[in-house]
Design a protein around this motif. Sequence first.
Motif, PDB file in Angstrom:
ATOM      1  N   VAL A 216     -36.839 -15.079 -20.207  1.00  0.00           N
ATOM      2  CA  VAL A 216     -36.367 -15.608 -21.491  1.00  0.00           C
ATOM      3  C   VAL A 216     -35.731 -14.480 -22.296  1.00  0.00           C
ATOM      4  O   VAL A 216     -36.348 -13.426 -22.505  1.00  0.00           O
ATOM      5  CB  VAL A 216     -37.508 -16.239 -22.321  1.00  0.00           C
TER       6      VAL A 216
ATOM      7  N   ILE B  99     -39.099 -21.731 -26.166  1.00  0.00           N
ATOM      8  CA  ILE B  99     -39.022 -21.766 -24.699  1.00  0.00           C
ATOM      9  C   ILE B  99     -40.245 -21.089 -24.093  1.00  0.00           C
ATOM     10  O   ILE B  99     -40.864 -21.604 -23.137  1.00  0.00           O
ATOM     11  CB  ILE B  99     -37.731 -21.078 -24.207  1.00  0.00           C
TER      12      ILE B  99
ATOM     13  N   ILE C 207     -29.554 -21.911 -23.898  1.00  0.00           N
ATOM     14  CA  ILE C 207     -30.126 -22.780 -24.932  1.00  0.00           C
ATOM     15  C   ILE C 207     -29.415 -22.442 -26.243  1.00  0.00           C
ATOM     16  O   ILE C 207     -29.649 -21.395 -26.851  1.00  0.00           O
ATOM     17  CB  ILE C 207     -31.648 -22.571 -25.069  1.00  0.00           C
TER      18      ILE C 207
ATOM     19  N   PHE D 149     -33.683 -18.203 -19.081  1.00  0.00           N
ATOM     20  CA  PHE D 149     -33.130 -18.917 -20.230  1.00  0.00           C
ATOM     21  C   PHE D 149     -32.500 -17.901 -21.190  1.00  0.00           C
ATOM     22  O   PHE D 149     -33.182 -17.002 -21.695  1.00  0.00           O
ATOM     23  CB  PHE D 149     -34.227 -19.699 -20.952  1.00  0.00           C
TER      24      PHE D 149
ATOM     25  N   CYS E 242     -31.033 -17.585 -24.704  1.00  0.00           N
ATOM     26  CA  CYS E 242     -31.117 -18.381 -25.930  1.00  0.00           C
ATOM     27  C   CYS E 242     -30.230 -17.803 -27.037  1.00  0.00           C
ATOM     28  O   CYS E 242     -30.054 -16.592 -27.143  1.00  0.00           O
ATOM     29  CB  CYS E 242     -32.556 -18.446 -26.415  1.00  0.00           C
TER      30      CYS E 242
END
Length: 316
Positions: free
Chosen positions: A254, A237, A170, A226, A228
């Motif tokens: 994350v 997120i 991301i 994810f 980021c």
Amino acid sequence: MITLSDVAKKANVSKMTVSRVINHPGQVTDELKQLVFAAMKDLDYRPNVAAKALANNRSQVIKFFILEDIDTTEPYYMNLLFGIAKGLDEKQYALQLVTSRNYDLGNSDGYIITGARAKDQEWLDRLEKPAVVFGENRYGYDFVDTDNKQGTTMATEYAIAKNYQSLVFIGIDVKEAFEYSREAGFINTMQQHQMIPKIYRMANHSHLSEQFINDNWQKFARNTAFICASDRLAIGIVRGLAHHDAAIPNDFGVFGFDGVFLDQVSNPKLATVKQPIQEIGRLCARMLLQKIAQSGSPQGELLVTPELVIRDSMRK
């Protein structure tokens, strides 16, 4: 009137040693510094920094330009300011904060600049005094920054090692060197592991990344991590996943990037690539002072290794 010789006699050291303690403390042992500082305190001796600056045609002032909006809820810039001030204190320099591009108002010996973007190149080119940029750039300006590529490489390698089967990056939707480097770290690592890199970009706001999860929830299977480009995006997120009752970190992981404040207020707390912001600030100051001492000679680039901080948003 107390003189340098009086301090040297009191500390039982040479005048040269006293001078080094005052002007080049990094070249002197802590023991000698303590002796000299104690003598200076006992004698109430204060170096005449103003006279020295006048003799060297210096103002002893460094301007720090912030060329982007400051979010007062985040102590990012407080950490950076503290690091810069610490570096400048070593040479008795004062720091002046400037939040506009009026670069030639008032006297100074040089500039430290953060938040510069590609659109600021023309303004940067007009600067007449030595300058150092905090932030990776590809325009030839001297800079100090986190090793952005290494940071996302570390995060991606960790996620793969913890057996997440699908990884999604991301990113921040800006055409800037730091973002290119963060994406490159992710892409290169994925390719080395013969995995397909998936990348989505958006403005650096948590509500946008939260909405992204809500709009695309069906696309992401369990066992996805994810990676980021900022803690701000990572928090969004996490919120989006929580809205769908996703199990973090067992089913979804994350990783953020920054590690200054938002990583600690997230629930669950964010795993993140932590930037050593105070140290970067100190290194910016040191690089600029060295550039000033060398009459503006180029200093090149300095990339600082980040730290991988594992918290509750990733498997341990």
